[in-house]
Enzyme design. Structure first.
Site, PDB file in Angstrom:
ATOM      1  CB  CYS A 260      -0.986  -0.049   1.170  1.00  0.00           C
ATOM      2  SG  CYS A 260      -2.427   1.019   0.926  1.00  0.00           S
ATOM      3  CG  PHE A 261       2.108   5.241   2.632  1.00  0.00           C
ATOM      4  CD1 PHE A 261       1.404   6.221   1.959  1.00  0.00           C
ATOM      5  CD2 PHE A 261       3.185   5.626   3.400  1.00  0.00           C
ATOM      6  CE1 PHE A 261       1.785   7.566   2.032  1.00  0.00           C
ATOM      7  CE2 PHE A 261       3.574   6.960   3.487  1.00  0.00           C
ATOM      8  CZ  PHE A 261       2.869   7.927   2.796  1.00  0.00           C
ATOM      9  CD  GLN A 264       0.567   5.199  -2.344  1.00  0.00           C
ATOM     10  OE1 GLN A 264       0.833   6.018  -1.467  1.00  0.00           O
ATOM     11  NE2 GLN A 264      -0.668   4.754  -2.545  1.00  0.00           N
ATOM     12  CG  PHE A 305      -2.039   9.616  -3.083  1.00  0.00           C
ATOM     13  CD1 PHE A 305      -1.748  10.836  -3.669  1.00  0.00           C
ATOM     14  CD2 PHE A 305      -2.720   9.603  -1.870  1.00  0.00           C
ATOM     15  CE1 PHE A 305      -2.132  12.023  -3.059  1.00  0.00           C
ATOM     16  CE2 PHE A 305      -3.112  10.785  -1.256  1.00  0.00           C
ATOM     17  CZ  PHE A 305      -2.815  12.001  -1.856  1.00  0.00           C
ATOM     18  CG  HIS A 352      -4.448  -3.500   2.785  1.00  0.00           C
ATOM     19  ND1 HIS A 352      -4.854  -2.938   3.968  1.00  0.00           N
ATOM     20  CD2 HIS A 352      -3.998  -2.477   2.027  1.00  0.00           C
ATOM     21  CE1 HIS A 352      -4.655  -1.631   3.927  1.00  0.00           C
ATOM     22  NE2 HIS A 352      -4.153  -1.327   2.753  1.00  0.00           N
ATOM     23  CD  GLU A 354      -3.652  -6.652   5.507  1.00  0.00           C
ATOM     24  OE1 GLU A 354      -4.741  -6.062   5.440  1.00  0.00           O
ATOM     25  OE2 GLU A 354      -2.691  -6.404   4.736  1.00  0.00           O
TER      26      GLU A 354
END
Length: 382
Positions: A260-261, A264, A305, A352, A354
């Site tokens: 995720c983040f 990026q 984003f 994600h 998980e």
């Protein structure tokens, strides 16, 4: 549970207004209004730190039937800035529940609204894009219309916000490996979900959970074999310190996995840019193609984003880390959903794996990370 008749109003920055009933805490809250498409998993959504600063609208019409329990939270509290539902459940109907959703929202001070046409709001956001909004409930619902709109328009936009400090742990902790120990991983907490920590520990890693502002010296002192960047809220263009740290990780060829983040930030470390999506991907039913296997996975997302990189072919890293390819692609809009470096041991995905909450289609990525670390350790010890 008795549903309230206290008034509430949702105000969007373009002046759109939706009147409903107060839900959760009373008062005023401001944030970016986004929609999440999961039919289930609202507890995991609410406790996902990635949603900090966002007012979350559930597209599923009936929310709260299973209540909230003490076993499934993904972090220490509810993080959403506000909550929008159409029909909150009047009763809790699950044997695992410890409290109602309404009570949990009140406990954590989350202002919400119910009884509005969430389908209409969703369609509006899909057309106009995610935007700032405010929920005004109780006495705040009676504020002057112009005053409400002024407050919404003065709230900060999500673009340009750095929120990692708000959600990260303050001190380092260690979760021991379970089963056969493979090694140790430094997990940079940018808004981590507990399920990611559990998945790494289950695969034989001692998990060193470090604050968002951890230094390379702290990583080195922890004597770890790999680095993991978590999910998290905010604009990746503001995370210069974390990008600089990741470049040192890549320079030293330490195995890296980001979600995720973290995806990026790997993109930025490799030399690509990021951009804001019109309304983002949020929910537990997003189709993604794994280009390596040709398999289509149904995945859990929360991102506004994305990385700007070519989705076909192999390209050279603008920052000199060799060849890079987009490994996963979103099938709804062809957005980059994963990166794989071919000359340094690093990869990432935008979603994600998980699966909290959500399907387990992408859980294999933790195994792929374990295999990458094992292979690198063998190579270094050869």
């Amino acid at each position: 549970m008795t549903l309230t008749t206290d008034p509430a109003v949702l105000v969007l920055e373009d002046g759109t207004r939706h009147r409903g009933r107060a839900y959760g805490a009373r008062g005023t809250t401001l944030g970016e209004v986004v929609f999440a498409t999961g039919m289930t998993g609202y507890q995991e959504t609410l406790t996902d730190p990635s949603y900090a600063g966002q007012i979350v609208l559930q597209t599923a019409p009936h929310i709260g039937n299973t209540g909230m329990n003490d076993e499934d939270p993904e972090s220490r509290r509810i993080w959403v800035a506000g909550y929008i539902v159409r029909d909150p459940s009047r009763v809790v109907s699950n044997w695992r529940a410890d409290e109602s959703l309404d009570d949990a929202l009140i406990r954590d001070g989350i202002v919400g609204i119910s009884g509005i046409d969430t389908r209409a709001v969703t369609r509006h956001i899909r057309s106009a894009g995610s935007m700032r909004g405010g929920i005004f409930s109780g006495e705040a619902a009676g504020l002057d219309v112009d005053e409400q709109l002024r407050r919404v328009r003065e709230a900060p936009e999500m673009a340009g916000q750095n929120l990692s400090a708000q959600v990260s742990v303050e001190t380092a902790t260690v979760v021991p490996a379970r089963g056969e120990r493979i090694g140790a991983v430094a997990l940079i907490d940018l808004g981590i979900k507990q399920a990611s920590i559990e998945n790494l520990a289950d695969r034989g890693f001692d998990v060193h959970v470090l604050p968002y502002d951890a230094t390379y010296e702290q990583i080195r002192d922890a004597n770890v074999d790999a680095v993991f960047y978590s999910n998290g809220p905010g604009d990746p263009a503001t995370a210069d310190e974390q990008v600089a740290l990741l470049r040192r990780v890549l320079d030293d060829r330490v195995p890296f996995f980001g979600i995720c983040f973290g995806n990026q930030l790997l993109g930025r470390a490799l030399g690509f840019t990021t951009y804001k999506l019109p309304f983002g991907h949020r929910g537990i039913n997003q189709p993604v193609l794994d280009k390596q296997t040709g398999r289509v996975e149904i995945t859990a997302h929360n991102h506004g984003f994305a990385v700007d990189a070519p989705v076909t072919g192999v390209v050279d890293s603008p920052h000199g880390y060799g060849r890079v390819e987009v490994s996963h692609v979103g099938l709804n809009d062809n957005v980059v959903e994963g990166l794989r470096a071919l000359d340094v041991p690093a990869f990432s995905v935008q979603y994600h794996p998980e699966a909290a909450g959500g399907p387990h289609d992408a859980n294999y990525l933790f195994d792929r990370f374990r295999d990458l670390v094992v292979a690198t350790l063998k190579e270094n010890n050869a």
